[in-house]
Every structure is written in C-alpha cells, then in structure tokens.
Scaffold this motif. Sequence first.
Motif, PDB file in Angstrom:
ATOM      1  N   LEU A 125      12.450 -37.646  35.822  1.00 40.47           N
ATOM      2  CA  LEU A 125      13.074 -37.205  37.080  1.00 40.47           C
ATOM      3  C   LEU A 125      12.243 -37.650  38.284  1.00 40.47           C
ATOM      4  CD1 LEU A 125      13.986 -33.570  36.004  1.00 40.47           C
ATOM      5  CD2 LEU A 125      15.560 -35.479  36.289  1.00 40.47           C
ATOM      6  N   HIS A 126      10.910 -37.655  38.119  1.00 41.42           N
ATOM      7  CA  HIS A 126      10.051 -38.145  39.198  1.00 41.42           C
ATOM      8  C   HIS A 126      10.401 -39.610  39.470  1.00 41.42           C
ATOM      9  CE1 HIS A 126       6.585 -35.104  38.328  1.00 41.42           C
ATOM     10  NE2 HIS A 126       7.546 -34.836  37.471  1.00 41.42           N
ATOM     11  N   LEU A 127      10.481 -40.379  38.367  1.00 43.10           N
ATOM     12  CA  LEU A 127      10.654 -41.828  38.518  1.00 43.10           C
ATOM     13  C   LEU A 127      12.033 -42.163  39.066  1.00 43.10           C
ATOM     14  CD1 LEU A 127       8.863 -43.152  35.290  1.00 43.10           C
ATOM     15  CD2 LEU A 127       7.905 -42.653  37.551  1.00 43.10           C
ATOM     16  N   GLU A 155      19.876 -38.856  49.922  1.00 41.29           N
ATOM     17  CA  GLU A 155      19.963 -37.635  49.124  1.00 41.29           C
ATOM     18  C   GLU A 155      19.510 -37.941  47.692  1.00 41.29           C
ATOM     19  OE1 GLU A 155      23.799 -35.831  48.382  1.00 41.29           O
ATOM     20  OE2 GLU A 155      22.825 -34.040  47.569  1.00 41.29           O
ATOM     21  N   VAL A 156      18.627 -37.120  47.182  1.00 33.39           N
ATOM     22  CA  VAL A 156      18.203 -37.239  45.788  1.00 33.39           C
ATOM     23  C   VAL A 156      18.593 -35.941  45.088  1.00 33.39           C
ATOM     24  CG1 VAL A 156      16.263 -37.586  44.211  1.00 33.39           C
ATOM     25  CG2 VAL A 156      16.221 -38.657  46.464  1.00 33.39           C
ATOM     26  N   VAL A 157      19.314 -36.069  43.985  1.00 33.90           N
ATOM     27  CA  VAL A 157      19.747 -34.872  43.256  1.00 33.90           C
ATOM     28  C   VAL A 157      18.934 -34.785  41.970  1.00 33.90           C
ATOM     29  CG1 VAL A 157      21.704 -33.671  42.207  1.00 33.90           C
ATOM     30  CG2 VAL A 157      22.076 -35.189  44.174  1.00 33.90           C
ATOM     31  N   LEU A 158      18.262 -33.673  41.784  1.00 31.55           N
ATOM     32  CA  LEU A 158      17.476 -33.499  40.550  1.00 31.55           C
ATOM     33  C   LEU A 158      18.362 -32.878  39.462  1.00 31.55           C
ATOM     34  CD1 LEU A 158      14.087 -32.132  41.956  1.00 31.55           C
ATOM     35  CD2 LEU A 158      14.587 -34.424  41.108  1.00 31.55           C
ATOM     36  N   GLY A 159      18.312 -33.447  38.271  1.00 31.23           N
ATOM     37  CA  GLY A 159      19.103 -32.920  37.156  1.00 31.23           C
ATOM     38  C   GLY A 159      18.669 -31.512  36.785  1.00 31.23           C
ATOM     39  N   ILE A 160      17.369 -31.268  36.816  1.00 28.04           N
ATOM     40  CA  ILE A 160      16.852 -29.906  36.660  1.00 28.04           C
ATOM     41  C   ILE A 160      15.824 -29.681  37.768  1.00 28.04           C
ATOM     42  CG2 ILE A 160      17.193 -29.276  34.216  1.00 28.04           C
ATOM     43  CD1 ILE A 160      14.641 -30.552  33.504  1.00 28.04           C
ATOM     44  N   PRO A 161      15.651 -28.418  38.177  1.00 31.46           N
ATOM     45  CA  PRO A 161      14.750 -28.179  39.314  1.00 31.46           C
ATOM     46  C   PRO A 161      13.282 -28.260  38.899  1.00 31.46           C
ATOM     47  CG  PRO A 161      15.702 -26.109  38.557  1.00 31.46           C
ATOM     48  CD  PRO A 161      16.320 -27.173  37.710  1.00 31.46           C
ATOM     49  N   SER A 162      12.836 -29.482  38.656  1.00 33.77           N
ATOM     50  CA  SER A 162      11.453 -29.701  38.220  1.00 33.77           C
ATOM     51  C   SER A 162      10.491 -29.496  39.395  1.00 33.77           C
ATOM     52  CB  SER A 162      11.318 -31.134  37.678  1.00 33.77           C
ATOM     53  OG  SER A 162       9.996 -31.602  37.822  1.00 33.77           O
ATOM     54  N   ILE A 182      16.447 -33.355  49.147  1.00 33.39           N
ATOM     55  CA  ILE A 182      16.283 -33.151  47.703  1.00 33.39           C
ATOM     56  C   ILE A 182      17.188 -31.990  47.316  1.00 33.39           C
ATOM     57  CG2 ILE A 182      14.635 -32.720  45.822  1.00 33.39           C
ATOM     58  CD1 ILE A 182      12.397 -33.557  47.792  1.00 33.39           C
ATOM     59  N   SER A 183      18.202 -32.276  46.499  1.00 32.73           N
ATOM     60  CA  SER A 183      19.128 -31.223  46.062  1.00 32.73           C
ATOM     61  C   SER A 183      18.740 -30.739  44.676  1.00 32.73           C
ATOM     62  CB  SER A 183      20.562 -31.757  46.013  1.00 32.73           C
ATOM     63  OG  SER A 183      20.965 -32.141  47.297  1.00 32.73           O
ATOM     64  N   ASN A 184      19.041 -29.481  44.400  1.00 30.71           N
ATOM     65  CA  ASN A 184      18.592 -28.809  43.173  1.00 30.71           C
ATOM     66  C   ASN A 184      17.073 -28.845  43.061  1.00 30.71           C
ATOM     67  OD1 ASN A 184      19.057 -27.265  40.881  1.00 30.71           O
ATOM     68  ND2 ASN A 184      19.157 -29.049  39.528  1.00 30.71           N
ATOM     69  N   ALA A 185      16.432 -28.694  44.230  1.00 29.39           N
ATOM     70  CA  ALA A 185      14.959 -28.681  44.270  1.00 29.39           C
ATOM     71  C   ALA A 185      14.437 -27.401  43.610  1.00 29.39           C
ATOM     72  CB  ALA A 185      14.492 -28.724  45.722  1.00 29.39           C
ATOM     73  N   ALA A 186      13.217 -27.485  43.072  1.00 30.40           N
ATOM     74  CA  ALA A 186      12.550 -26.271  42.576  1.00 30.40           C
ATOM     75  C   ALA A 186      12.260 -25.360  43.765  1.00 30.40           C
ATOM     76  CB  ALA A 186      11.262 -26.643  41.858  1.00 30.40           C
ATOM     77  N   ARG A 187      12.271 -24.044  43.514  1.00 28.31           N
ATOM     78  CA  ARG A 187      12.130 -23.072  44.609  1.00 28.31           C
ATOM     79  C   ARG A 187      10.833 -22.268  44.512  1.00 28.31           C
ATOM     80  NH1 ARG A 187      17.377 -19.653  44.297  1.00 28.31           N
ATOM     81  NH2 ARG A 187      17.447 -20.312  42.121  1.00 28.31           N
ATOM     82  N   GLU A 188       9.899 -22.718  43.683  1.00 31.25           N
ATOM     83  CA  GLU A 188       8.663 -21.971  43.458  1.00 31.25           C
ATOM     84  C   GLU A 188       7.876 -21.749  44.764  1.00 31.25           C
ATOM     85  OE1 GLU A 188      10.129 -23.400  41.094  1.00 31.25           O
ATOM     86  OE2 GLU A 188       9.481 -22.548  39.195  1.00 31.25           O
ATOM     87  N   PRO A 189       7.152 -20.643  44.866  1.00 29.48           N
ATOM     88  CA  PRO A 189       6.335 -20.390  46.060  1.00 29.48           C
ATOM     89  C   PRO A 189       5.334 -21.520  46.339  1.00 29.48           C
ATOM     90  CG  PRO A 189       6.448 -18.414  44.704  1.00 29.48           C
ATOM     91  CD  PRO A 189       7.122 -19.498  43.920  1.00 29.48           C
ATOM     92  N   GLY A 207      13.229 -26.287  54.396  1.00 28.87           N
ATOM     93  CA  GLY A 207      14.104 -25.907  53.284  1.00 28.87           C
ATOM     94  C   GLY A 207      13.378 -25.487  52.013  1.00 28.87           C
ATOM     95  N   ALA A 208      12.053 -25.664  51.926  1.00 33.04           N
ATOM     96  CA  ALA A 208      11.344 -25.265  50.706  1.00 33.04           C
ATOM     97  C   ALA A 208      11.554 -23.779  50.460  1.00 33.04           C
ATOM     98  CB  ALA A 208       9.856 -25.574  50.818  1.00 33.04           C
ATOM     99  N   GLY A 209      11.740 -23.426  49.194  1.00 28.92           N
ATOM    100  CA  GLY A 209      12.078 -22.044  48.851  1.00 28.92           C
ATOM    101  C   GLY A 209      13.577 -21.904  48.634  1.00 28.92           C
ATOM    102  N   THR A 210      14.357 -22.916  49.091  1.00 28.05           N
ATOM    103  CA  THR A 210      15.792 -22.968  48.783  1.00 28.05           C
ATOM    104  C   THR A 210      16.010 -24.199  47.892  1.00 28.05           C
ATOM    105  OG1 THR A 210      16.558 -24.466  50.526  1.00 28.05           O
ATOM    106  CG2 THR A 210      16.220 -22.168  51.152  1.00 28.05           C
ATOM    107  N   SER A 211      17.274 -24.423  47.496  1.00 26.99           N
ATOM    108  CA  SER A 211      17.548 -25.540  46.583  1.00 26.99           C
ATOM    109  C   SER A 211      17.665 -26.883  47.289  1.00 26.99           C
ATOM    110  CB  SER A 211      18.858 -25.289  45.835  1.00 26.99           C
ATOM    111  OG  SER A 211      18.732 -24.126  45.095  1.00 26.99           O
TER     112      SER A 211
END
Length: 417
Positions: A125-127, A155-162, A182-189, A207-211
């Motif tokens: 997903l990174h690559l 726009e980059v859509v991540l398959g899983i929120p890595s 970045i869509s479907n972004a990870a939302r970790e603190p 937008g960090a903290g949202t998807s």
Amino acid sequence: MTQLLIKGGGRLKGEVTVQGAKNSVLPILAATLLTKDEVELRACPRLRDVDASIRILRGLGCGARWEGDSLIVSTSGLNAWGISDILMREMRSSAIFLGAILARCGEAELSYPGGCELGPRPIDLHLSGLRDLGAEIRESGGVLHCKAPRMEGREVVLGIPSVGATENLMLAACGASGVTSISNAAREPEIVDLQNFLQACGARVSGAGTSTITIEGKAPLHGCAYTVMPDRIVAATYLCACAAAGGEVFLRGARETHLSTVTAVLREAGCTVSPDGAGIACACRERLNAVRPVRTAPYPGFPTDAQAVLMAALLRSRGATVFEENIFENRYRHVDELTRMGAGIRVSGRTAVVTGVEALHGAPVYCTDLRGGAALCVAALAAEGTTQVRETGHIDRGYEDIARDLGALGADIAREA
Ligand code: UD1
C-alpha cells in the motif's frame, strides 16, 4: 543476555510519568528530513527503535544529539538517499523513511523490510500510493529503487487504513506539487501527532484523525521545537499491570481520549479508572471479571498493540474472555510463554479464549516480540514466586526502562545482566 527478575504477588502503588510515544516519534524522525533547519524533539523516548532511526539519519549524513530528554536533529548535511540493508532490517518501520527521502531528494534506495515476528508485514500500500503520486519504483533482489523527480498531488485511496502507509504518503505529499488527499487514511492519534509536527514546521496538512487527510505540497518547511505525545500503549501496559497485580497507580500524562477502548474493558473487568487533566488513576481491589469479546481493530477500535497486555491482566479473572486478533496474523506468540506460568489459553486461528485460573506461578519465559514481552512482565506481577523474563531486547524497542517504571509503581523487579 539481560533478564528481568520479577517477584509477583504484591499489589502496586505508585506513580509514573508516561514516556513519549514510540509510534509518534519514529515517523516524526523521518519527517525531520523535510526541513534543512534544526528540529528539537522534546520528550523523545530513549528506545532501541529511536537509536535505529538515529543511525539511519546519520547514515544519510544528518546530525542527531541528545540534550536531556530532547533529541536535536539537523538534516542540513544530508548527502545520501540510500539506507543500508542492515539498518533496514534493524527496525521494520524504517520504510517510513521512503516518503520523506523521496520528498527531499527525488530519489531513494532501500531494501525491502521482510516479514517480522508478527507475521508478514507487506508495504504494497505504501508503494502503490507513492506510485500514484508519480514515483517510479523498481524492485530487484529485495532492493527498492525509487525515482520521483516530480511528484504530483492527487487523491490516493488506501485499501486498508494502514498506519505506516498513511504516514509515508503524508511525508511524500509534502514534497509533491498541488494537493494530495489520502482517503481511508488511518486515524490513530500518532497520525495526528505527525500532522501537528508537520504543521509546526509550516506544512499545510489537515484532516488527521479523520479518514481523509489533505496535504498541500511544496510549502517551505522550517525547524521547530515539538513535544512528542505520551505513549498510549505504554500507558495501557501499566494500566494492565495494575489490573493484574491489584493496587492503585497514577499514570502522569496518560490521555484517556487515546485509550477509551482499553479503559472501557478494564472498567468492565472491575477496575476503577479515573482520568483527570494530569493523567489517569487506576485502582483495582478485587479479582477481575471476564469481559465481553475483545476484537482488535484500527483506531478507534481496540488496539492490537494492547491485546497481549490485556490478555495477561485477565489470566486470573473469573470466567472466560474471547480475544479476536484482526490486524496481524501471528500475534499470539506470547501465549505459549504465558501457559508456562499456568495460564489457561486456547488459540484457534485468530481467536484466543482465556479461561481465568485461581493462581499463576513464576517461570523462566522468553519474550517473543515487543508487546508480548511486556505481557510477560504484566503476568509475572500477578504470579506467585519469581519469573525470569528473558530476551528483553524486544521490550527495549518500545519501553524506555520497564523495570524503572514498574519499580516506581511498586513492583519487585530487577534487571540482571
Ligand atoms: C503500526 C504500528 C504498530 C501497530 C500497527 C497497527 C508503528 C511504528 N507501528 O504498524 O505498532 O501494531 O500500526 O496498529 O506505528 N498492510 C498491508 N499492506 C501495506 C501495509 C499494511 O497489507 O502496505 C497490512 C498489515 O499487514 C496489517 C495491517 O495492514 O495487517 C495494518 O498494518 P499497518 O497499520 O500498516 O501497521 P504498521 O504501520 O506496520
């Protein structure tokens, strides 16, 4: 070989200040490459993984020096864009340097981080996200050759929120022209902490903290002094230590907003968890109860990194608790070691069922990975007799000094060379 000697059976009482977060500081150290100015990282934890990042930065020609608990990084001397295979293998999350090096140099060469103790850890997903931004990436013999003379936002859509892919793309996007989302972004603190650091350097990230995270690239970045957020997994570990041993502890700096799924389970098990502006107090007076199924999930779900320490806390609970590990394939390696201490755990695929036992006993046990190692320490506090926790190098990757901290909380623990 160092080992920890832990004499269990006593209740905890004490206070500790929670160290800076490993999973924040690692991407932030990569992000320092985006500015040529000096950066001061306050509350930077002294960890094996931080040392590995410092070696990567130095290998690239950058400077890094400690001043108390601050790490001062200067990347003005950057003179390389490659990371050696040895350094890449030392720390699995070194892949996060890729986006930052590409943003700064337009070219990067590093080896592919292979599988690890938690199972396969791909970076596809990174690559693919970096390719979306215009990077050309070739793989040969385990080495990634990356060229990105001109990255363009899109726009980059991540398959899983890595988590790692989100961070890598945030850093690369700072060097891309135009707007990246970045869509479907990870939302970790920790992603929010990275955004806060980038903003402190002048980056236009939101937008960090949202998807959905938006980055306007090519903003001129400058140095800053930044305080790393407290480590929520270290805090979760010490809450679970209190739950396992019983007693009363105060974790200065811990933030309940980051830990709400963990504290909800501990309350369900019978602990009293009281946050205030300064930290979190936890009191556990009676034998814990089993809880409803614990399913790991991306944030704000229950963190996979807290699965092992919670399991350790529930080993002597009344009843049975089901764990479901949904993030990593091989994250129950601590179970065999806990079983040596008398735990009742059955694993089937991604599910583990913990049936509480009356008593645990000390035993020689081996750390299998970072959080699994911490779980052995938590279980040892609840066991009768002395536990020898061996292969503690895994723990040092993420805990500044677990013996110092558990000792401050009243545990009978010693490090033996
Ligand atoms: C980060 C944390 C780690 C935590 C994990 C999940 C750091 C330094 N490490 O790891 O402590 O356990 O988040 O919260 O912050 N995946 C792919 N392809 C990819 C990337 C990931 O398939 O390109 C999969 C992984 O195999 C895994 C899942 O996605 O099953 C989540 O991984 P990810 O969020 O990327 O974890 P890390 O960033 O490696």
